[in-house]
Design a protein around this motif. Sequence first.
Motif, PDB file in Angstrom:
ATOM      1  N   LYS A 171     -24.032  68.652 110.663  1.00  0.00           N
ATOM      2  CA  LYS A 171     -24.024  69.565 110.128  1.00  0.00           C
ATOM      3  C   LYS A 171     -24.055  70.664 110.256  1.00  0.00           C
ATOM      4  O   LYS A 171     -23.590  71.225 111.461  1.00  0.00           O
ATOM      5  CB  LYS A 171     -25.899  69.735 110.060  1.00  0.00           C
ATOM      6  CG  LYS A 171     -26.725  69.578 111.369  1.00  0.00           C
ATOM      7  CD  LYS A 171     -27.675  69.351 111.936  1.00  0.00           C
ATOM      8  CE  LYS A 171     -27.974  69.610 113.384  1.00  0.00           C
ATOM      9  NZ  LYS A 171     -30.048  69.900 113.764  1.00  0.00           N
ATOM     10  N   TYR A 172     -23.818  72.437 109.534  1.00  0.00           N
ATOM     11  CA  TYR A 172     -23.321  73.391 109.528  1.00  0.00           C
ATOM     12  C   TYR A 172     -25.158  74.613 109.803  1.00  0.00           C
ATOM     13  O   TYR A 172     -25.256  74.752 108.156  1.00  0.00           O
ATOM     14  CB  TYR A 172     -22.345  73.538 108.917  1.00  0.00           C
ATOM     15  CG  TYR A 172     -22.011  75.003 109.308  1.00  0.00           C
ATOM     16  CD1 TYR A 172     -22.718  76.330 108.800  1.00  0.00           C
ATOM     17  CD2 TYR A 172     -21.565  75.306 109.904  1.00  0.00           C
ATOM     18  CE1 TYR A 172     -22.120  77.208 108.673  1.00  0.00           C
ATOM     19  CE2 TYR A 172     -21.036  76.690 110.253  1.00  0.00           C
ATOM     20  CZ  TYR A 172     -21.478  78.235 110.025  1.00  0.00           C
ATOM     21  OH  TYR A 172     -21.152  79.487 109.953  1.00  0.00           O
ATOM     22  N   PHE A 173     -24.995  74.893 110.268  1.00  0.00           N
ATOM     23  CA  PHE A 173     -26.218  75.999 110.711  1.00  0.00           C
ATOM     24  C   PHE A 173     -25.389  77.585 109.892  1.00  0.00           C
ATOM     25  O   PHE A 173     -25.940  77.987 110.006  1.00  0.00           O
ATOM     26  CB  PHE A 173     -26.891  75.960 111.872  1.00  0.00           C
ATOM     27  CG  PHE A 173     -28.037  75.068 111.379  1.00  0.00           C
ATOM     28  CD1 PHE A 173     -29.044  75.120 111.716  1.00  0.00           C
ATOM     29  CD2 PHE A 173     -28.072  73.663 109.647  1.00  0.00           C
ATOM     30  CE1 PHE A 173     -30.449  73.794 111.741  1.00  0.00           C
ATOM     31  CE2 PHE A 173     -28.975  72.999 109.720  1.00  0.00           C
ATOM     32  CZ  PHE A 173     -30.330  73.001 109.920  1.00  0.00           C
ATOM     33  N   SER A 174     -24.599  77.570 112.018  1.00  0.00           N
ATOM     34  CA  SER A 174     -23.800  79.146 112.134  1.00  0.00           C
ATOM     35  C   SER A 174     -22.857  78.698 113.390  1.00  0.00           C
ATOM     36  O   SER A 174     -23.365  77.798 113.932  1.00  0.00           O
ATOM     37  CB  SER A 174     -25.345  80.113 112.444  1.00  0.00           C
ATOM     38  OG  SER A 174     -25.533  79.577 113.670  1.00  0.00           O
ATOM     39  N   ALA A 214     -35.929  73.750 106.753  1.00  0.00           N
ATOM     40  CA  ALA A 214     -34.460  74.332 106.985  1.00  0.00           C
ATOM     41  C   ALA A 214     -33.672  72.445 108.261  1.00  0.00           C
ATOM     42  O   ALA A 214     -32.973  73.102 108.615  1.00  0.00           O
ATOM     43  CB  ALA A 214     -34.073  75.332 108.050  1.00  0.00           C
ATOM     44  N   THR A 255     -26.879  83.247 102.105  1.00  0.00           N
ATOM     45  CA  THR A 255     -26.587  82.264 103.443  1.00  0.00           C
ATOM     46  C   THR A 255     -26.707  80.754 103.341  1.00  0.00           C
ATOM     47  O   THR A 255     -28.625  80.715 102.715  1.00  0.00           O
ATOM     48  CB  THR A 255     -26.883  82.752 104.694  1.00  0.00           C
ATOM     49  OG1 THR A 255     -27.453  84.394 104.898  1.00  0.00           O
ATOM     50  CG2 THR A 255     -26.491  81.971 106.014  1.00  0.00           C
ATOM     51  N   ARG A 291     -31.099  79.393 103.616  1.00  0.00           N
ATOM     52  CA  ARG A 291     -31.640  79.816 104.418  1.00  0.00           C
ATOM     53  C   ARG A 291     -32.847  81.125 103.921  1.00  0.00           C
ATOM     54  O   ARG A 291     -33.229  81.144 104.886  1.00  0.00           O
ATOM     55  CB  ARG A 291     -30.578  80.443 105.613  1.00  0.00           C
ATOM     56  CG  ARG A 291     -31.084  79.907 106.738  1.00  0.00           C
ATOM     57  CD  ARG A 291     -29.641  80.305 108.297  1.00  0.00           C
ATOM     58  NE  ARG A 291     -28.695  79.566 108.065  1.00  0.00           N
ATOM     59  CZ  ARG A 291     -27.285  80.283 108.505  1.00  0.00           C
ATOM     60  NH1 ARG A 291     -27.698  81.294 109.191  1.00  0.00           N
ATOM     61  NH2 ARG A 291     -26.231  79.573 108.647  1.00  0.00           N
ATOM     62  N   GLU A 299     -33.120  68.431 109.689  1.00  0.00           N
ATOM     63  CA  GLU A 299     -32.459  67.551 109.671  1.00  0.00           C
ATOM     64  C   GLU A 299     -33.819  67.149 108.393  1.00  0.00           C
ATOM     65  O   GLU A 299     -34.902  66.999 109.206  1.00  0.00           O
ATOM     66  CB  GLU A 299     -32.400  66.739 110.388  1.00  0.00           C
ATOM     67  CG  GLU A 299     -31.674  65.514 109.906  1.00  0.00           C
ATOM     68  CD  GLU A 299     -31.749  64.600 110.974  1.00  0.00           C
ATOM     69  OE1 GLU A 299     -31.586  65.368 112.318  1.00  0.00           O
ATOM     70  OE2 GLU A 299     -30.651  63.784 111.368  1.00  0.00           O
ATOM     71  N   ARG A 342     -36.059  75.809 101.192  1.00  0.00           N
ATOM     72  CA  ARG A 342     -35.416  74.924 101.956  1.00  0.00           C
ATOM     73  C   ARG A 342     -35.199  73.549 101.720  1.00  0.00           C
ATOM     74  O   ARG A 342     -34.327  72.525 102.507  1.00  0.00           O
ATOM     75  CB  ARG A 342     -36.048  75.373 103.304  1.00  0.00           C
ATOM     76  CG  ARG A 342     -36.166  76.784 104.249  1.00  0.00           C
ATOM     77  CD  ARG A 342     -35.134  77.390 104.221  1.00  0.00           C
ATOM     78  NE  ARG A 342     -35.374  78.792 104.872  1.00  0.00           N
ATOM     79  CZ  ARG A 342     -35.564  79.340 106.167  1.00  0.00           C
ATOM     80  NH1 ARG A 342     -35.593  78.045 106.649  1.00  0.00           N
ATOM     81  NH2 ARG A 342     -35.511  80.680 106.522  1.00  0.00           N
ATOM     82  N   ASN A 400     -27.245  76.209 104.739  1.00  0.00           N
ATOM     83  CA  ASN A 400     -27.162  75.408 105.437  1.00  0.00           C
ATOM     84  C   ASN A 400     -26.151  74.056 104.684  1.00  0.00           C
ATOM     85  O   ASN A 400     -26.925  73.660 103.642  1.00  0.00           O
ATOM     86  CB  ASN A 400     -28.411  74.857 105.952  1.00  0.00           C
ATOM     87  CG  ASN A 400     -29.473  76.318 107.238  1.00  0.00           C
ATOM     88  OD1 ASN A 400     -28.687  76.765 108.199  1.00  0.00           O
ATOM     89  ND2 ASN A 400     -30.270  75.903 106.712  1.00  0.00           N
TER      90      ASN A 400
END
Lengths: 113, 115
Positions: free
Chosen positions: B49-52, A99, B30, B96, A101, B101, B32
């Motif tokens: 980046k955006y994860f949470s 998950a 959900t 996610r 980069e 992934r 990323n």
Amino acid sequence: EAGVAQSPRYKIIEKRQSVAFWCNPISGHATLYWYQQILGQGPKLLIQFQNNGVVDDSQLPKDRFSAERLKGVDSTLKIQPAKLEDSAVYLCASSLEPAGELFFGEGSRLTVL
Amino acid sequence: AQSVSQHNHHVILSEAASLELGCNYSYGGTVNLFWYVQYPGQHLQLLLKYFSGDPLVKGIKGFEAEFIKSKFSFNLRKPSVQWSDTAEYFCAVNARDTGRRALTFGSGTRLQVQP
């Protein structure tokens, strides 16, 4: 830190010939990806490896494309026989975890005549 | 399976103009979210980046993006572009809640900044 290495950078072949691309990911990165990027489009996943196992190869044209990552480090993508529509840049990427980069190589540009 | 739409294929701006590039994704679970940039002659590299957490994320070189969950959007913004921002920009998403992934990319937006 060395980046993702790919070779060759450029390859020109005639249709029905074969070609192989090599990728060495960043040291310690367990996940390796091969993407195909056709001119004017975004990268499309061909295959994802986790160590030396295949996680996702659902979009790999298995009648002509094959890929391996035998020792869980470097990887080879082969096309045999090539078609005109295989002309694209083949991108290798790696990540520390699935998950995370993605780090991309410079890509291998294939032209099929 | 997820998909990503980038509606602006080619954008031309003058230096100091403001930038907003659209990105919409389709996936019910959900995600990323990422923006990658490819400068001429260079490899793809991560912009942000955006994860949470905070839906407004800041990246390198003054770029930011806002995740709006209700709109399934992750638009990229920069208040004042420079000539050096000329590049191709790709929005990408991964799910996610799956074991795969791998990133799904949009078709990209070519940004040309005129001096």
